[in-house]
Design a protein around this motif. Structure first.
Motif, short mmCIF file in Angstrom:
data_model
loop_
_atom_site.label_atom_id
_atom_site.label_comp_id
_atom_site.label_asym_id
_atom_site.label_seq_id
_atom_site.Cartn_x
_atom_site.Cartn_y
_atom_site.Cartn_z
N TYR A 33 0.78 -1.15 -0.38
CA TYR A 33 -0.23 -0.30 0.32
C TYR A 33 1.15 1.41 -0.36
O TYR A 33 2.12 1.55 0.95
CB TYR A 33 -0.30 -0.13 0.90
CG TYR A 33 -1.63 -1.46 1.44
CD1 TYR A 33 -1.31 -2.52 2.44
CD2 TYR A 33 -3.07 -1.15 1.09
CE1 TYR A 33 -1.52 -3.23 2.52
CE2 TYR A 33 -3.81 -2.37 1.39
CZ TYR A 33 -3.04 -3.69 1.96
OH TYR A 33 -3.44 -4.23 2.69
N GLY A 98 -6.05 -9.62 6.74
CA GLY A 98 -6.41 -8.60 7.60
C GLY A 98 -6.27 -8.24 8.74
O GLY A 98 -6.72 -8.02 9.95
N TYR A 101 -1.26 -4.38 9.38
CA TYR A 101 0.17 -3.23 7.95
C TYR A 101 2.00 -3.51 9.08
O TYR A 101 0.91 -3.38 9.80
CB TYR A 101 0.04 -2.28 7.47
CG TYR A 101 -1.26 -1.56 6.63
CD1 TYR A 101 -1.94 -2.70 6.10
CD2 TYR A 101 -1.51 -0.89 6.62
CE1 TYR A 101 -3.10 -2.37 5.75
CE2 TYR A 101 -2.39 -0.55 5.60
CZ TYR A 101 -3.38 -1.14 4.56
OH TYR A 101 -4.20 -0.63 3.72
N TYR B 32 -12.00 -6.06 12.08
CA TYR B 32 -10.95 -6.21 13.31
C TYR B 32 -10.34 -4.62 13.25
O TYR B 32 -10.44 -3.59 12.51
CB TYR B 32 -9.65 -6.75 12.14
CG TYR B 32 -9.79 -8.07 11.71
CD1 TYR B 32 -8.98 -8.40 10.70
CD2 TYR B 32 -10.87 -8.66 12.84
CE1 TYR B 32 -9.09 -10.04 10.62
CE2 TYR B 32 -10.40 -10.58 12.17
CZ TYR B 32 -9.87 -11.05 11.06
OH TYR B 32 -10.11 -12.08 11.43
N SER B 94 -10.28 -2.60 9.76
CA SER B 94 -10.27 -3.63 8.37
C SER B 94 -11.44 -4.41 8.28
O SER B 94 -11.96 -5.22 10.07
CB SER B 94 -9.07 -4.42 8.16
OG SER B 94 -8.76 -5.39 8.92
N SER B 95 -11.87 -5.08 7.93
CA SER B 95 -13.12 -5.97 6.93
C SER B 95 -12.05 -7.36 7.63
O SER B 95 -10.96 -7.59 7.58
CB SER B 95 -14.12 -6.23 5.58
OG SER B 95 -14.41 -5.48 6.02
N GLY B 97 -12.03 -11.89 7.04
CA GLY B 97 -12.09 -12.32 6.18
C GLY B 97 -10.41 -12.06 5.23
O GLY B 97 -9.48 -11.92 5.39
N ALA B 99 -10.25 -9.27 2.55
CA ALA B 99 -9.93 -8.35 2.54
C ALA B 99 -8.92 -7.94 4.14
O ALA B 99 -9.30 -7.97 4.61
CB ALA B 99 -10.87 -7.62 3.15
N SER B 100 -7.97 -7.22 3.41
CA SER B 100 -6.83 -6.86 4.34
C SER B 100 -6.75 -4.58 4.73
O SER B 100 -5.89 -4.56 5.00
CB SER B 100 -5.63 -7.24 4.10
OG SER B 100 -4.96 -6.78 2.82
N LYS B 101 -8.13 -4.35 3.75
CA LYS B 101 -7.21 -3.18 3.55
C LYS B 101 -7.78 -2.05 4.61
O LYS B 101 -8.58 -2.33 4.75
CB LYS B 101 -8.05 -2.22 2.23
CG LYS B 101 -8.25 -1.05 1.54
CD LYS B 101 -7.63 -1.09 0.55
CE LYS B 101 -9.16 -1.18 -0.29
NZ LYS B 101 -10.16 0.59 0.88
N LEU B 102 -7.17 -1.85 5.50
CA LEU B 102 -7.58 -0.63 6.57
C LEU B 102 -7.72 0.06 6.86
O LEU B 102 -7.14 1.58 4.91
CB LEU B 102 -6.10 -0.32 7.59
CG LEU B 102 -5.54 -2.32 8.38
CD1 LEU B 102 -3.99 -1.27 9.45
CD2 LEU B 102 -6.75 -2.49 8.52
#
Lengths: 112, 114
Positions: A33, A98, A101, B32, B94-95, B97, B99-102
């Motif tokens: 990212y 999830g 980072y 999360y 973040s969601s 599952g 998906a890892s985008k914060l």
């Protein structure tokens, strides 16, 4: 030790010039990212990539471009189309699932 | 869609006093939740994370946070502030599952005074 390396730490850009910020990770993370940080605005997502050779625009992608040719590397180019590029840029990576980072130490870009 | 709101862009406490930094989240699926700390001109460092196990989460440097679903909150606390705690703190969601985008809050700057 595993981690993320951003370089350079400080970068100066002239008006109308493209510059590339480097981000390399040895954590074997799939996702990477780029965020931009301005005072009082928190972190804003520029681009992200969840697998090699694929990436998606974030909230403020205009004036920026990226590539993801290798799992370890996710360079960000700040183009001349970005009218206000002076900011602190942060690169991060994460495993799928999830769980948060790992961040690099950042690059401070200044237009001169 | 997911979001976080951090109440108070600046918080000032005396050394030895309780630290309380507030974070409320919005998420359409079980979230999360994370707290990060940032020192000047550095990247963000993970303090602690909630990933649907125990609701009281302990992190580094004596910080902890409690997940309260009924209040959609994940406030960060530390019983006794130290001068070295002065920094900016970010809450993120973040969601669950794959998906890892914060999504990050706008941050709270903690000042610690003598």
């Amino acid at each position: 030790d595993g981690g993320i390396t951003q370089s350079p730490k400080y970068l100066f850009r002239k008006e109308g010039q493209n510059v590339t910020l480097s981000c390399e990770q040895n954590l074997n993370h799939d996702a990477m990212y780029w965020y931009r940080q301005d005072p009082g605005q928190g972190l804003r997502l520029i681009y992200y990539s969840q697998i090699v050779n694929d990436f998606q625009k974030g909230d403020i992608a205009e004036g920026y471009s990226v590539s993801r040719e290798k799992k370890e590397s996710f360079p960000l180019t700040v183009t001349s189309a970005q009218k206000n590029p002076t900011a602190f840029y942060l690169c991060a990576s994460s495993p799928t699932g999830g769980y948060g980072y790992t961040f690099g130490s950042g690059t401070r870009l200044t237009v001169v | 869609a997911q979001s976080v709101t951090q109440l108070g862009s600046h918080v000032s406490v005396s050394e030895g006093a309780l630290v309380l930094l507030r974070c409320n989240y919005s998420s359409s699926v079980p979230p999360y939740l994370f707290w990060y700390v940032q020192y000047p001109n550095q990247g963000l460092q993970l303090l602690l994370k909630y990933t649907s196990a125990a609701t009281l989460v302990k992190g580094i440097n004596g910080f902890e946070a409690e997940f309260k679903k009924s209040e959609t909150s994940f406030h960060l606390t530390k019983p006794s502030a130290h001068m070295s705690d002065a920094a900016e703190y970010f809450c993120a969601v973040s969601s669950t599952g794959t998906a890892s985008k914060l999504t990050f809050g706008t941050g709270t700057r903690l000042q610690v005074t003598l």
